[in-house]
Motif scaffolding. Structure first.
Motif, mmCIF file in Angstrom:
data_model
loop_
_atom_site.group_PDB
_atom_site.id
_atom_site.type_symbol
_atom_site.label_atom_id
_atom_site.label_comp_id
_atom_site.label_asym_id
_atom_site.label_seq_id
_atom_site.Cartn_x
_atom_site.Cartn_y
_atom_site.Cartn_z
ATOM 1 N N ARG A 105 0.846 -1.190 0.000
ATOM 2 C CA ARG A 105 0.000 0.000 0.000
ATOM 3 C C ARG A 105 0.883 1.243 0.000
ATOM 4 O O ARG A 105 1.695 1.418 0.906
ATOM 5 C CB ARG A 105 -0.909 0.000 1.223
ATOM 6 N N PRO A 106 0.780 2.103 -1.028
ATOM 7 C CA PRO A 106 1.590 3.325 -1.022
ATOM 8 C C PRO A 106 1.367 4.119 0.261
ATOM 9 O O PRO A 106 0.235 4.298 0.713
ATOM 10 C CB PRO A 106 1.070 4.092 -2.245
ATOM 11 N N GLY A 107 2.459 4.535 0.856
ATOM 12 C CA GLY A 107 2.397 5.253 2.125
ATOM 13 C C GLY A 107 2.775 4.390 3.309
ATOM 14 O O GLY A 107 2.994 4.903 4.403
ATOM 15 N N ASP A 108 2.842 3.060 3.106
ATOM 16 C CA ASP A 108 3.270 2.170 4.188
ATOM 17 C C ASP A 108 4.699 2.494 4.597
ATOM 18 O O ASP A 108 5.517 2.909 3.779
ATOM 19 C CB ASP A 108 3.189 0.705 3.761
ATOM 20 N N ASP A 109 4.998 2.264 5.854
ATOM 21 C CA ASP A 109 6.352 2.498 6.361
ATOM 22 C C ASP A 109 7.371 1.668 5.609
ATOM 23 O O ASP A 109 7.145 0.490 5.314
ATOM 24 C CB ASP A 109 6.435 2.153 7.849
ATOM 25 N N ARG A 110 8.503 2.289 5.301
ATOM 26 C CA ARG A 110 9.658 1.648 4.663
ATOM 27 C C ARG A 110 9.339 1.026 3.309
ATOM 28 O O ARG A 110 9.980 0.076 2.880
ATOM 29 C CB ARG A 110 10.260 0.590 5.589
ATOM 30 N N GLN A 111 8.339 1.544 2.637
ATOM 31 C CA GLN A 111 7.961 1.058 1.310
ATOM 32 C C GLN A 111 7.966 2.232 0.337
ATOM 33 O O GLN A 111 7.184 3.165 0.489
ATOM 34 C CB GLN A 111 6.574 0.412 1.331
ATOM 35 N N LEU A 112 8.837 2.186 -0.646
ATOM 36 C CA LEU A 112 8.938 3.258 -1.628
ATOM 37 C C LEU A 112 8.909 2.670 -3.029
ATOM 38 O O LEU A 112 9.236 1.513 -3.236
ATOM 39 C CB LEU A 112 10.248 4.033 -1.439
ATOM 40 N N PHE A 113 8.513 3.479 -3.994
ATOM 41 C CA PHE A 113 8.583 3.086 -5.390
ATOM 42 C C PHE A 113 9.208 4.235 -6.164
ATOM 43 O O PHE A 113 9.154 5.387 -5.763
ATOM 44 C CB PHE A 113 7.208 2.715 -5.963
ATOM 45 N N GLY A 114 9.812 3.894 -7.289
ATOM 46 C CA GLY A 114 10.495 4.886 -8.098
ATOM 47 C C GLY A 114 9.583 5.536 -9.124
ATOM 48 O O GLY A 114 8.430 5.134 -9.329
ATOM 49 N N TYR A 115 10.135 6.525 -9.785
ATOM 50 C CA TYR A 115 9.395 7.279 -10.798
ATOM 51 C C TYR A 115 8.900 6.361 -11.917
ATOM 52 O O TYR A 115 7.751 6.465 -12.342
ATOM 53 C CB TYR A 115 10.294 8.381 -11.364
ATOM 54 N N GLU A 116 9.764 5.464 -12.406
ATOM 55 C CA GLU A 116 9.390 4.584 -13.503
ATOM 56 C C GLU A 116 8.217 3.680 -13.122
ATOM 57 O O GLU A 116 7.320 3.439 -13.928
ATOM 58 C CB GLU A 116 10.583 3.723 -13.960
ATOM 59 N N LYS A 117 8.230 3.185 -11.894
ATOM 60 C CA LYS A 117 7.139 2.331 -11.417
ATOM 61 C C LYS A 117 5.827 3.132 -11.338
ATOM 62 O O LYS A 117 4.769 2.632 -11.724
ATOM 63 C CB LYS A 117 7.503 1.752 -10.045
ATOM 64 N N LEU A 118 5.905 4.370 -10.857
ATOM 65 C CA LEU A 118 4.720 5.223 -10.783
ATOM 66 C C LEU A 118 4.168 5.512 -12.170
ATOM 67 O O LEU A 118 2.963 5.387 -12.409
ATOM 68 C CB LEU A 118 5.043 6.543 -10.067
ATOM 69 N N ILE A 119 5.034 5.879 -13.105
ATOM 70 C CA ILE A 119 4.580 6.184 -14.458
ATOM 71 C C ILE A 119 4.009 4.936 -15.121
ATOM 72 O O ILE A 119 3.004 4.994 -15.834
ATOM 73 C CB ILE A 119 5.723 6.795 -15.292
ATOM 74 N N GLY A 120 4.615 3.787 -14.867
ATOM 75 C CA GLY A 120 4.067 2.533 -15.390
ATOM 76 C C GLY A 120 2.654 2.292 -14.891
ATOM 77 O O GLY A 120 1.766 1.880 -15.653
#
Length: 74
Positions: A32-47
């Motif tokens: 779940r975006p916003g969870d602690d210690r969980q990040l995603f990169g720009y490419e993943k977001l654009i995908g």
């Protein structure tokens, strides 16, 4: 602040489009975006946003240029 805006945006999209068999943020990112210690990169977001654009008529990505690193800015 930016993570909160992105999370809010993704949550809004998920809530609005859930009934249309739209890919959820949790299934795309694996958490779940916003969870602690969980990040995603720009490419993943654009995908993810490109996937939503294909699945729904309510999402449209519009390019406004390129970043200094050569990445498309939407």
């Amino acid at each position: 602040m930016k993570r909160g805006i992105i999370f809010g945006f993704l949550l809004f999209i998920a809530a609005q489009l859930f009934a249309q068999k739209i890919t959820t943020p949790e299934s795309w990112f694996g958490f779940r975006p916003g969870d602690d210690r969980q990040l995603f990169g720009y490419e993943k977001l654009i995908g993810y946003l490109r996937t939503l654009e294909k699945q729904s008529d309510r999402v449209k990505l519009v390019s406004i240029g390129r970043s200094p690193m050569g990445k498309e800015i939407y």
